[in-house]
Design a protein around this motif. Structure first.
Motif, PDB file in Angstrom:
ATOM      1  N   TYR A 195       0.841  -1.183   0.013  1.00  0.00           N
ATOM      2  CA  TYR A 195      -0.084  -0.192   0.022  1.00  0.00           C
ATOM      3  C   TYR A 195       0.817   1.295   0.085  1.00  0.00           C
ATOM      4  O   TYR A 195       0.501   2.282  -0.720  1.00  0.00           O
ATOM      5  CB  TYR A 195      -1.007   0.061   1.160  1.00  0.00           C
ATOM      6  N   GLU A 246       2.358   2.393  -3.457  1.00  0.00           N
ATOM      7  CA  GLU A 246       1.166   2.789  -4.434  1.00  0.00           C
ATOM      8  C   GLU A 246       0.764   4.381  -3.825  1.00  0.00           C
ATOM      9  O   GLU A 246       0.555   5.026  -4.836  1.00  0.00           O
ATOM     10  CB  GLU A 246      -0.122   1.981  -4.246  1.00  0.00           C
ATOM     11  N   ILE A 247       0.690   4.609  -2.528  1.00  0.00           N
ATOM     12  CA  ILE A 247       0.171   5.702  -2.073  1.00  0.00           C
ATOM     13  C   ILE A 247       1.290   6.788  -2.390  1.00  0.00           C
ATOM     14  O   ILE A 247       0.933   7.761  -3.021  1.00  0.00           O
ATOM     15  CB  ILE A 247       0.058   5.541  -0.571  1.00  0.00           C
ATOM     16  N   LYS A 293       1.150   7.758  -5.943  1.00  0.00           N
ATOM     17  CA  LYS A 293      -0.038   8.302  -6.576  1.00  0.00           C
ATOM     18  C   LYS A 293       0.072   9.907  -5.821  1.00  0.00           C
ATOM     19  O   LYS A 293      -1.218  10.694  -5.959  1.00  0.00           O
ATOM     20  CB  LYS A 293      -1.339   7.692  -6.454  1.00  0.00           C
ATOM     21  N   LEU A 294       0.555  10.390  -5.152  1.00  0.00           N
ATOM     22  CA  LEU A 294       0.824  11.567  -4.353  1.00  0.00           C
ATOM     23  C   LEU A 294       1.390  12.592  -5.057  1.00  0.00           C
ATOM     24  O   LEU A 294       2.322  12.017  -6.228  1.00  0.00           O
ATOM     25  CB  LEU A 294       1.435  11.699  -3.039  1.00  0.00           C
ATOM     26  N   PRO A 295       0.861  13.786  -5.246  1.00  0.00           N
ATOM     27  CA  PRO A 295       1.712  14.848  -6.203  1.00  0.00           C
ATOM     28  C   PRO A 295       2.961  15.051  -5.662  1.00  0.00           C
ATOM     29  O   PRO A 295       3.325  14.618  -4.706  1.00  0.00           O
ATOM     30  CB  PRO A 295       0.676  16.053  -6.115  1.00  0.00           C
ATOM     31  N   ASN A 309      -3.124  18.170   1.652  1.00  0.00           N
ATOM     32  CA  ASN A 309      -4.750  17.888   1.435  1.00  0.00           C
ATOM     33  C   ASN A 309      -4.929  16.336   1.421  1.00  0.00           C
ATOM     34  O   ASN A 309      -6.298  15.906   1.437  1.00  0.00           O
ATOM     35  CB  ASN A 309      -4.951  18.075  -0.410  1.00  0.00           C
ATOM     36  N   SER A 310      -4.126  15.628   1.740  1.00  0.00           N
ATOM     37  CA  SER A 310      -4.021  14.082   1.760  1.00  0.00           C
ATOM     38  C   SER A 310      -3.585  13.617   3.053  1.00  0.00           C
ATOM     39  O   SER A 310      -2.781  14.027   3.817  1.00  0.00           O
ATOM     40  CB  SER A 310      -3.718  13.222   0.852  1.00  0.00           C
ATOM     41  N   THR A 311      -4.650  12.734   3.844  1.00  0.00           N
ATOM     42  CA  THR A 311      -4.091  12.108   4.981  1.00  0.00           C
ATOM     43  C   THR A 311      -4.416  10.492   5.003  1.00  0.00           C
ATOM     44  O   THR A 311      -5.536  10.182   4.948  1.00  0.00           O
ATOM     45  CB  THR A 311      -4.996  12.920   6.216  1.00  0.00           C
ATOM     46  N   PHE A 312      -3.472   9.630   5.210  1.00  0.00           N
ATOM     47  CA  PHE A 312      -3.758   8.212   5.258  1.00  0.00           C
ATOM     48  C   PHE A 312      -3.182   7.846   6.614  1.00  0.00           C
ATOM     49  O   PHE A 312      -2.199   8.147   7.221  1.00  0.00           O
ATOM     50  CB  PHE A 312      -2.646   7.858   4.444  1.00  0.00           C
ATOM     51  N   ASN A 313      -3.890   7.114   7.193  1.00  0.00           N
ATOM     52  CA  ASN A 313      -3.887   6.343   8.505  1.00  0.00           C
ATOM     53  C   ASN A 313      -3.449   4.842   8.157  1.00  0.00           C
ATOM     54  O   ASN A 313      -4.233   4.273   7.477  1.00  0.00           O
ATOM     55  CB  ASN A 313      -5.027   6.426   9.415  1.00  0.00           C
ATOM     56  N   LEU A 314      -2.328   4.340   8.633  1.00  0.00           N
ATOM     57  CA  LEU A 314      -1.939   3.062   8.293  1.00  0.00           C
ATOM     58  C   LEU A 314      -1.612   2.233   9.522  1.00  0.00           C
ATOM     59  O   LEU A 314      -1.186   2.834  10.438  1.00  0.00           O
ATOM     60  CB  LEU A 314      -0.783   3.112   7.255  1.00  0.00           C
ATOM     61  N   ASN A 315      -1.842   0.732   9.638  1.00  0.00           N
ATOM     62  CA  ASN A 315      -1.359   0.040  10.595  1.00  0.00           C
ATOM     63  C   ASN A 315      -0.073  -0.113  10.798  1.00  0.00           C
ATOM     64  O   ASN A 315       0.523  -0.708   9.526  1.00  0.00           O
ATOM     65  CB  ASN A 315      -2.351  -1.128  10.669  1.00  0.00           C
ATOM     66  N   ASP A 325      14.977 -17.899 -36.130  1.00  0.00           N
ATOM     67  CA  ASP A 325      13.717 -17.481 -35.590  1.00  0.00           C
ATOM     68  C   ASP A 325      12.502 -17.956 -36.520  1.00  0.00           C
ATOM     69  O   ASP A 325      11.600 -18.581 -36.008  1.00  0.00           O
ATOM     70  CB  ASP A 325      13.841 -15.919 -35.460  1.00  0.00           C
ATOM     71  N   LEU A 347       9.160 -21.174 -36.195  1.00  0.00           N
ATOM     72  CA  LEU A 347       7.904 -20.979 -36.103  1.00  0.00           C
ATOM     73  C   LEU A 347       7.110 -22.171 -36.009  1.00  0.00           C
ATOM     74  O   LEU A 347       6.216 -22.331 -35.475  1.00  0.00           O
ATOM     75  CB  LEU A 347       7.609 -19.905 -36.973  1.00  0.00           C
TER      76      LEU A 347
END
Lengths: 373, 373
Positions: free
Chosen positions: A77, A80-81, A84-86, A106-112, A272, A276
């Motif tokens: 994760y 990917e995060i 994809k962030l600017p 503008n973005s906030t992700f909470n992860l374990n 080659d 065939l």
């Protein structure tokens, strides 16, 4: 742990370690990336028990360090995060021990998170007398041998590439027992004891993905059960295969009855096309037959059809020869050749076929013929 | 049959018909391409019982015609052979009835043919009053609707795109019953009777691969059980789906309480990131909530983590709204929008969401909300 870093810097280093992030979900911590923020900088580490990768970001490349510490974050994760962030600053903060907050304007992700004490102790060590190669050289050695390793687990030792070093000569060999690829390199430095190790081809295949194609240097630290590649800000460690790699030196004939030269691209295209109409269950067998300075390549699979291709060659012997082999294996071998003309060395239709560069004998490709009668 | 033709010309036309060559080996002749060399030229035809494609090469584009005739050649091998031959003239000749010899200066291929009498009789017909569209226009209509078709075979009629034409207005609709995509086109010509057909999305998906993205014209000939697309030197015929496509006109509300405008790219990126922490088994649900001119997009999957994204919007109503929907479906819909700003029309959290271009009402994207409480 609390710090702020440019997206591009974090992403590049996450990509470096991503090759060691396990995609199997058996042991959760192996799907994670350990962040270890010290006063020197940020160490990112991942391991899948086959390879361990550590990528280091110096403090001066980190925009703000507010609190040192360490934590393991799920790699899949996270990458990917970040991807994809600017572009811009990303802030990462651990709260309540195992909660990770990753945020931008503008973005906030909470992860374990996972406690970093659960992360394996990797023991990444350096030796006192590493071998030094350029990135480009190491990439070439790998690319010119890796395809010849075995994919069969019946003889595990053949699933790796053998590196044998004596004084300043390094010999790299891969074989699946039907073909062999060998590259010899003269090193800048000399080793005291003979080194003879086998690196799993899957692991070394991941190394090429991280290694850039340039003239920078790689330090190679070899131990009895592991190998460490040190380059740029990256440490890449692989386990070694146990067991003795077969002695292949006697397989390569020293004298040949036929020396055949052909244009590399023309020969490749002819094989080659002949390939065939072959089938994998018949080992993609094609026939190779000389008639003076004309080479005929043919294949015949009754349910599909047959093909005959002709090509001008040069040959040092007035006798003719007829031999059959796997078109796929021959094409693999021809892809390692870098000279305009390729040299094919033959003795008979039942002895090994040798494929060489025209003007360089440090690369040897060997291919066993197939009996078709 | 005996003729000689430039490789590039033959390859281009083989590629055109290749989309109708069956890859299943149940009926061998459906894996073949019929060559029919007449005094007008060479017709190449393939069919997989879903679509039929014919590509025509005029005599003046054929280097030498020595004997007319027809035969079916296995498509899979033939296309690979022609692709791998060097540029230049290819000679094709049928000997002993069913043996095909394909040769160039240095290569000779022998292939097994199938008697062309075994090839299905395709009945490719043209109508007297075809509908005319530009390639580009037809491609856009397909791309803007095809993704909303159903992949479930439980309601087969929803696996196709509905084309309804009345006078000079063509309405194209696809829906999987959770979302809908509708595009309205004004035609240059007028039809006498109402046309209402459903084209299988898989077949029309193959059409886009052959249709170039330019202003050339496509003639569309519609029959009760089949449709023929005529363009360049190609005839592309598809079967139609049986059954009545549901009337979807009443699904789209005519009045809306909320008109929300947002920058298309910004909204797409925000939803893309929020989507990262959703799971498919929960329909990739995300929450959409306004607070004045700030839109908050959020998702929460306890086992992975949660995310909150903020975006500036404009809104015509001082009330706020909270609604949830599939992030994947919303992203599919947003990808059809071509204006800088996207318009989102809402009434309540349990009524359809409409997504429009800012300044063009011929495209309507509809999405059902998901109840999350």
């Amino acid at each position: 742990m609390k710090f702020s870093i440019k997206k591009e810097i974090l992403l590049e280093n996450l990509n470096n370690v991503s090759k060691a992030v396990s995609s199997k979900n058996v042991i959760p911590v192996l799907g994670g990336i350990r962040f270890n923020l010290t006063k020197d900088g940020l160490y990112l580490t991942a391991t899948n028990n086959e390879i361990d990768i550590e990528s280091f970001i110096e403090t001066k490349l980190i925009d703000k360090v507010e609190e040192l510490g360490s934590i393991v974050i799920q790699g899949k994760y996270l990458i990917e995060i970040v991807r994809k962030l600017p572009n811009g600053i990303i802030n990462i903060e651990v709260v309540d021990g195992l909660k990770i907050i990753l945020y931008t304007a503008n973005s906030t992700f909470n992860l374990n998170g996972i406690d970093s004490s659960e992360f394996p102790n990797l023991k990444i060590e350096k030796s006192t007398n590493p071998i030094v190669l350029s990135n480009k050289n190491l990439r070439n050695i790998i690319n010119q041998t890796i395809f010849a390793t075995s994919t069969q687990e019946s003889r595990p030792i053949l699933t790796g590439i053998n590196f044998k070093i004596e004084k300043d000569i390094m010999e790299c060999v891969a074989t699946d027992s039907y073909r062999l690829s060998k590259k010899i390199i003269k090193l800048d430095n000399t080793v005291d004891n003979i080194i003879n190790i086998v690196i799993p081809s899957k692991n070394i295949g991941e190394l090429i993905k991280v290694l850039e194609d340039n003239d920078d240097k790689v330090n190679i630290h070899i131990f009895s059960n592991k190998i460490l590649f040190e380059f740029e800000n990256i440490l890449f460690q692989s386990r070694l295969l146990n067991g003795n790699f077969p002695d292949t030196s006697r397989l390569i004939p020293s004298e040949f009855k036929f020396t055949i030269k052909a244009n590399l691209n023309e020969l490749y295209e002819v094989i080659d096309r002949a390939s065939l109409l072959t089938s994998e269950k018949d080992k993609n067998v094609i026939k190779f037959e000389t008639n003076g300075n004309i080479l005929t390549i043919s294949s015949n699979t009754p349910e599909i059809g047959k093909v005959e291709e002709k090509l001008a060659i040069s040959k040092d012997n007035s006798e003719n020869i007829k031999i059959a082999f796997s078109s796929k294996y021959m094409m693999d071998a021809l892809r390692t050749i870098t000279s305009t003309n390729v040299v094919i060395l033959l003795n008979s239709d039942i002895t090994p076929i040798i494929i060489n560069n025209e003007d360089d004998d440090t690369l040897v490709e060997l291919l066993l013929p197939i009996k078709t009668y």
